[in-house]
Design an enzyme around this catalytic site. Sequence first.
Site, mmCIF file in Angstrom:
data_model
loop_
_atom_site.group_PDB
_atom_site.id
_atom_site.type_symbol
_atom_site.label_atom_id
_atom_site.label_comp_id
_atom_site.label_asym_id
_atom_site.label_seq_id
_atom_site.Cartn_x
_atom_site.Cartn_y
_atom_site.Cartn_z
ATOM 1 N NE ARG A 54 -2.966 14.076 -12.133
ATOM 2 C CZ ARG A 54 -2.068 13.934 -11.163
ATOM 3 N NH1 ARG A 54 -2.060 14.781 -10.155
ATOM 4 N NH2 ARG A 54 -1.177 12.963 -11.186
ATOM 5 C CE LYS A 90 0.545 14.085 -16.540
ATOM 6 N NZ LYS A 90 1.251 12.831 -16.575
ATOM 7 C CB SER A 274 2.628 4.594 -10.305
ATOM 8 O OG SER A 274 1.375 5.002 -9.776
HETATM 9 N N1 NAI Z 1 -1.898 5.630 -15.671
HETATM 10 C C1 NAI Z 1 -0.621 5.635 -15.965
HETATM 11 O O1 NAI Z 1 -0.160 4.923 -16.844
HETATM 12 C C2 NAI Z 1 0.314 6.521 -15.203
HETATM 13 C C3 NAI Z 1 -0.020 7.061 -13.979
HETATM 14 N N2 NAI Z 1 0.887 7.794 -13.276
HETATM 15 C C4 NAI Z 1 0.541 8.377 -11.987
HETATM 16 O O2 NAI Z 1 0.179 7.330 -11.080
HETATM 17 C C5 NAI Z 1 -0.851 7.796 -10.198
HETATM 18 C C6 NAI Z 1 -2.067 6.888 -10.327
HETATM 19 O O3 NAI Z 1 -2.525 6.907 -11.675
HETATM 20 P P1 NAI Z 1 -3.778 6.036 -12.148
HETATM 21 O O4 NAI Z 1 -3.746 4.730 -11.453
HETATM 22 O O5 NAI Z 1 -3.761 6.096 -13.613
HETATM 23 O O6 NAI Z 1 -4.976 6.910 -11.607
HETATM 24 P P2 NAI Z 1 -6.461 6.439 -11.212
HETATM 25 O O7 NAI Z 1 -7.293 7.655 -11.235
HETATM 26 O O8 NAI Z 1 -6.877 5.268 -12.018
HETATM 27 O O9 NAI Z 1 -6.253 5.914 -9.707
HETATM 28 C C7 NAI Z 1 -5.989 6.727 -8.608
HETATM 29 C C8 NAI Z 1 -6.574 6.050 -7.380
HETATM 30 O O10 NAI Z 1 -6.200 6.796 -6.225
HETATM 31 C C9 NAI Z 1 -7.329 6.867 -5.362
HETATM 32 N N3 NAI Z 1 -7.153 8.015 -4.482
HETATM 33 C C10 NAI Z 1 -7.320 9.322 -4.759
HETATM 34 N N4 NAI Z 1 -7.058 10.060 -3.680
HETATM 35 C C11 NAI Z 1 -6.685 9.204 -2.698
HETATM 36 C C12 NAI Z 1 -6.280 9.361 -1.340
HETATM 37 N N5 NAI Z 1 -6.196 10.554 -0.770
HETATM 38 N N6 NAI Z 1 -5.951 8.253 -0.638
HETATM 39 C C13 NAI Z 1 -6.051 7.032 -1.207
HETATM 40 N N7 NAI Z 1 -6.444 6.821 -2.480
HETATM 41 C C14 NAI Z 1 -6.743 7.903 -3.215
HETATM 42 C C15 NAI Z 1 -8.515 6.956 -6.315
HETATM 43 O O11 NAI Z 1 -9.727 6.592 -5.688
HETATM 44 C C16 NAI Z 1 -8.098 5.996 -7.422
HETATM 45 O O12 NAI Z 1 -8.539 4.677 -7.156
HETATM 46 C C17 NAI Z 1 -1.103 9.261 -10.597
HETATM 47 O O13 NAI Z 1 -0.297 10.103 -9.824
HETATM 48 C C18 NAI Z 1 -0.658 9.304 -12.048
HETATM 49 O O14 NAI Z 1 -0.290 10.604 -12.453
HETATM 50 C C19 NAI Z 1 2.164 8.001 -13.737
HETATM 51 C C20 NAI Z 1 2.549 7.484 -14.929
HETATM 52 C C21 NAI Z 1 1.645 6.771 -15.801
HETATM 53 O O1 AKG Z 2 0.950 7.080 -19.278
HETATM 54 C C1 AKG Z 2 0.460 7.787 -20.148
HETATM 55 O O2 AKG Z 2 -0.600 7.471 -20.746
HETATM 56 C C2 AKG Z 2 1.108 9.063 -20.567
HETATM 57 C C3 AKG Z 2 2.348 9.396 -19.858
HETATM 58 C C4 AKG Z 2 2.117 10.280 -18.697
HETATM 59 O O3 AKG Z 2 1.340 11.187 -18.720
HETATM 60 C C5 AKG Z 2 2.896 10.054 -17.488
HETATM 61 O O4 AKG Z 2 3.814 9.249 -17.528
HETATM 62 O O5 AKG Z 2 2.586 10.695 -16.477
#
Ligand code: NAI
Ligand code: AKG
Length: 380
Positions: A54, A90, A274
């Site tokens: 992250r 992580k 998520s």
């Molecule tokens: N990318 C993946 O495959 C995985 C993601 N996650 C979790 O899901 C969540 C989202 O991940 P991603 O979509 O990959 O991240 P990302 O960085 O692509 O998207 C996060 C979004 O949340 C918005 N954001 C941030 N603070 C905010 C707030 N206070 N209010 C409203 N919007 C806000 C950002 O502007 C951004 O558009 C995270 O917690 C991540 O750890 C969990 C498992 C896998």
């Molecule tokens: O989704 C990924 O790329 C890795 C897995 C991970 O970090 C998560 O599930 O939070």
Amino acid sequence: MKQQLENNVAVDHDIFQKFSGHEQVVFCNEPASGLQAIIAIHNTTLGPALGGTRMRPYESVDEALEDVLRLSEGMTYKCAAADLDFGGGKAVIIGDPNEAKSAALFRAFGQYIDSLNGRFYTGTDMGTTMDDFVHTIKETNFINGVPEAFGGSGDSSIPTAQGVIYGLKATNTFLSGSDSLAGKCYAIQGLGKVGFKIAEHLLQAGADIVVTDINKELIALIEQKATGTSGTVEAVANDEIYNIEADFFVPCALGGIINDFTVEKLRVHAVVGSANNQLREARHGKILHDKGILYAPDYIVNAGGLIQVADELYGSNKERVLAKTKAIYNSLVEIYKEANMEYITTVEAANRKCEKRLEEQRRRSNFFARSRRPKWNIRE
Ligand SMILES: NC(=O)C1=CN([C@@H]2O[C@H](COP(=O)(O)OP(=O)(O)OC[C@H]3O[C@@H](n4cnc5c(N)ncnc54)[C@H](O)[C@@H]3O)[C@@H](O)[C@H]2O)C=CC1
Ligand SMILES: O=C(O)CCC(=O)C(=O)O
């Protein structure tokens, strides 16, 4: 708490206390590229640690440390629940993803990953993208989730979003007997890599979505996507999302968002999203339970990306990934049923399942350890 030991080394027990549940924590400092990162390996009982990286403009090292410790612990449970032979780890990079990224920074990070020699595999998470890790793979092989053109399995947020959709369907089935997503209202926090895909899917399924993101371009984009679907979009201010009367709250941004300030506001039937570590503290799960809000443990529903990146290490197979991601549906229904039967929260039911698997593996490891020739200590 500092203690003076016999050899006069002052030991800061507070810091070790913080890591007490973790196997290893690595601080990375590379001034030439500006890299400041922390890697946390929580538990490798089931296999080498696996978890994304992250990037955030953390306000302090303490804040970054707390985040990486919580996230890596969650990965141990996520791997156990998804039936993967990996452990929990992580990493966090301290810096603004919109300003501080460079090829040099991601290469320097790769050198730290490589120094762990396979104890930790990583890839994307919030604030990082597949393209960032195209630099990192020049320094280490212990990276996953890079673009297919670079030999990876591609965008892991696709199966993550699919997994959340299965989670929403399973929850609908449990609550109403039908898994249809249509005609219900979903309050989505965060339209990033995962949240946007979920929002799009829900619109196409004929759902009403209420969305928020700090990035207004993403709001405009999802509004465009509603055209031609039978779904609707309403955008609200960031803090307003907790007050929305909806069927589901779908958190897809930061962790810790179910806390003392927000939990009393929620007016939904279920929380399925998520974001990692949605509950600020375990007791917030109990508060949701007492309010009659069904909580889908985050590490159960958001395992799709993990399933894909773990599968990549055995040669990427999309069918295999989809089959394992689909299993989230049944896994969640089982957890809901067990929680109901045992009068416990859904988090307690999910944790029990994972701890059982970890304990079984520990016993098996011990059993085989006894068949190894003991090392002879010649100094005694
Ligand atoms: N990318 C993946 O495959 C995985 C993601 N996650 C979790 O899901 C969540 C989202 O991940 P991603 O979509 O990959 O991240 P990302 O960085 O692509 O998207 C996060 C979004 O949340 C918005 N954001 C941030 N603070 C905010 C707030 N206070 N209010 C409203 N919007 C806000 C950002 O502007 C951004 O558009 C995270 O917690 C991540 O750890 C969990 C498992 C896998
Ligand atoms: O989704 C990924 O790329 C890795 C897995 C991970 O970090 C998560 O599930 O939070």
